[in-house]
Write a protein that holds these residues in place. Sequence first.
Motif, mmCIF file in Angstrom:
data_model
loop_
_atom_site.group_PDB
_atom_site.id
_atom_site.type_symbol
_atom_site.label_atom_id
_atom_site.label_comp_id
_atom_site.label_asym_id
_atom_site.label_seq_id
_atom_site.Cartn_x
_atom_site.Cartn_y
_atom_site.Cartn_z
ATOM 1 N N ILE A 1 3.781 12.498 -6.567
ATOM 2 C CA ILE A 1 2.902 12.756 -7.713
ATOM 3 C C ILE A 1 2.950 11.580 -8.693
ATOM 4 O O ILE A 1 1.928 11.129 -9.220
ATOM 5 N N CYS A 2 4.150 11.072 -8.956
ATOM 6 C CA CYS A 2 4.298 9.928 -9.848
ATOM 7 C C CYS A 2 3.662 8.679 -9.249
ATOM 8 O O CYS A 2 3.175 7.809 -9.983
ATOM 9 N N LEU A 3 3.664 8.574 -7.924
ATOM 10 C CA LEU A 3 3.032 7.424 -7.265
ATOM 11 C C LEU A 3 1.546 7.372 -7.583
ATOM 12 O O LEU A 3 0.987 6.298 -7.865
ATOM 13 N N ILE A 4 0.885 8.526 -7.575
ATOM 14 C CA ILE A 4 -0.545 8.572 -7.897
ATOM 15 C C ILE A 4 -0.782 8.052 -9.317
ATOM 16 O O ILE A 4 -1.642 7.197 -9.561
ATOM 17 N N THR A 5 0.013 8.557 -10.262
ATOM 18 C CA THR A 5 -0.166 8.127 -11.650
ATOM 19 C C THR A 5 0.194 6.666 -11.842
ATOM 20 O O THR A 5 -0.491 5.931 -12.559
ATOM 21 N N ALA A 6 1.278 6.213 -11.212
ATOM 22 C CA ALA A 6 1.712 4.821 -11.368
ATOM 23 C C ALA A 6 0.660 3.858 -10.841
ATOM 24 O O ALA A 6 0.364 2.833 -11.468
ATOM 25 N N SER B 1 -2.658 -4.121 -4.889
ATOM 26 C CA SER B 1 -1.443 -4.690 -4.285
ATOM 27 C C SER B 1 -0.264 -3.742 -4.472
ATOM 28 O O SER B 1 0.517 -3.501 -3.531
ATOM 29 N N TYR B 2 -0.128 -3.198 -5.676
ATOM 30 C CA TYR B 2 0.955 -2.253 -5.943
ATOM 31 C C TYR B 2 0.796 -1.000 -5.084
ATOM 32 O O TYR B 2 1.776 -0.500 -4.504
ATOM 33 N N LEU B 3 -0.427 -0.499 -4.982
ATOM 34 C CA LEU B 3 -0.668 0.711 -4.199
ATOM 35 C C LEU B 3 -0.363 0.472 -2.721
ATOM 36 O O LEU B 3 0.216 1.336 -2.051
ATOM 37 N N THR B 4 -0.735 -0.690 -2.213
ATOM 38 C CA THR B 4 -0.449 -1.011 -0.807
ATOM 39 C C THR B 4 1.049 -1.062 -0.556
ATOM 40 O O THR B 4 1.553 -0.518 0.439
ATOM 41 N N LEU B 5 1.782 -1.722 -1.458
ATOM 42 C CA LEU B 5 3.235 -1.804 -1.312
ATOM 43 C C LEU B 5 3.865 -0.420 -1.355
ATOM 44 O O LEU B 5 4.718 -0.077 -0.516
ATOM 45 N N CYS B 6 3.441 0.397 -2.311
ATOM 46 C CA CYS B 6 3.996 1.741 -2.416
ATOM 47 C C CYS B 6 3.646 2.595 -1.197
ATOM 48 O O CYS B 6 4.455 3.428 -0.748
ATOM 49 N N ALA B 7 2.447 2.405 -0.644
ATOM 50 C CA ALA B 7 2.058 3.165 0.544
ATOM 51 C C ALA B 7 2.968 2.833 1.720
ATOM 52 O O ALA B 7 3.405 3.732 2.466
ATOM 53 N N LEU B 8 3.276 1.550 1.903
ATOM 54 C CA LEU B 8 4.167 1.156 2.994
ATOM 55 C C LEU B 8 5.571 1.729 2.780
ATOM 56 O O LEU B 8 6.198 2.236 3.733
ATOM 57 N N VAL B 9 6.050 1.674 1.539
ATOM 58 C CA VAL B 9 7.383 2.209 1.254
ATOM 59 C C VAL B 9 7.401 3.721 1.443
ATOM 60 O O VAL B 9 8.352 4.284 2.011
ATOM 61 N N GLN C 1 -0.621 10.905 7.432
ATOM 62 C CA GLN C 1 -1.428 11.851 6.669
ATOM 63 C C GLN C 1 -0.934 11.969 5.225
ATOM 64 O O GLN C 1 -1.724 11.923 4.278
ATOM 65 N N ASP C 2 0.372 12.110 5.050
ATOM 66 C CA ASP C 2 0.921 12.229 3.698
ATOM 67 C C ASP C 2 0.668 10.962 2.884
ATOM 68 O O ASP C 2 0.372 11.028 1.685
ATOM 69 N N THR C 3 0.803 9.810 3.534
ATOM 70 C CA THR C 3 0.592 8.547 2.825
ATOM 71 C C THR C 3 -0.858 8.417 2.387
ATOM 72 O O THR C 3 -1.147 8.005 1.256
ATOM 73 N N LEU C 4 -1.794 8.756 3.275
ATOM 74 C CA LEU C 4 -3.211 8.671 2.928
ATOM 75 C C LEU C 4 -3.558 9.624 1.785
ATOM 76 O O LEU C 4 -4.338 9.289 0.887
ATOM 77 N N LEU C 5 -2.978 10.817 1.814
ATOM 78 C CA LEU C 5 -3.229 11.764 0.731
ATOM 79 C C LEU C 5 -2.690 11.243 -0.600
ATOM 80 O O LEU C 5 -3.274 11.476 -1.657
ATOM 81 N N ALA C 6 -1.573 10.536 -0.535
ATOM 82 C CA ALA C 6 -0.960 10.032 -1.762
ATOM 83 C C ALA C 6 -1.716 8.857 -2.361
ATOM 84 O O ALA C 6 -1.739 8.693 -3.587
#
Length: 230
Positions: free
Chosen positions: A81-86, A101-109, A129-134
């Motif tokens: 949830i915090c990832l979406i806001t960040a 760039s930040y979103l891509t890095l966080c998605a990989l992590v 699926q979870d990563t795409l939803l996030a």
Amino acid sequence: ALVPSLALAHDQLGLVHLPWLVVVAGAIAVTSLLMPLYAWSHRGIRTPAALFAGAVLLGLLTWPLAWRGDAASVAQPWLWICLITAAACTGVVFGHRIGISYLTLCALVYFALRISPGGGGVSLAAAVQDTLLAVAQPGAVMVVLHHARRAVAALDESVARTSAGEAEAAVKEALLAERSHLDALVHDEVMTTLVAAAHGQGARAAVAEQARGALAGLAAAVGGAHDPSP
């Protein structure tokens, strides 16, 4: 971000190490509260937004080390949830390039976290699926805001050009009015006085008084030209 995160984290907070909670979760909570306070005080949210995004990324990276519960019972880490806001805040404050760039890095992590034991140990398909939803929601927000910013910038530029044109037209109109005023003054006062003096019309004292009036009118007109007002 805090309210849904706390709802999701209710069953997970007791299963992570206390130092991680103090440092990471504490930083997320504090910066979440600082952002609206900074915004309401017109100080800008760049600093707390950067700290919030950094705390979320740090939390994703260190979650496997912080988790001390049974891996089989782990749902999605509440940090998503915090990832979406960040990601949304990063895109808003620092621009869409840094935000993506930040979103891509966080998605990989986050993907790596979901397939790790501490993040749930789910299958690759479930992790994707979870990563795409996030990342779908903040990605859409950044795309919309990017186009909105471009439209607003174009509007600002158009308004600036219009204002500059109106100011230039106002200056020209003021100059024409002043020129007309001076022309009328020269014609009505100065030329009349010179003609009277040249033809010897009237008494010398009357002509001199007329000349002084003409000079006074010119002085007043020149003094008005130095008026500091717009």
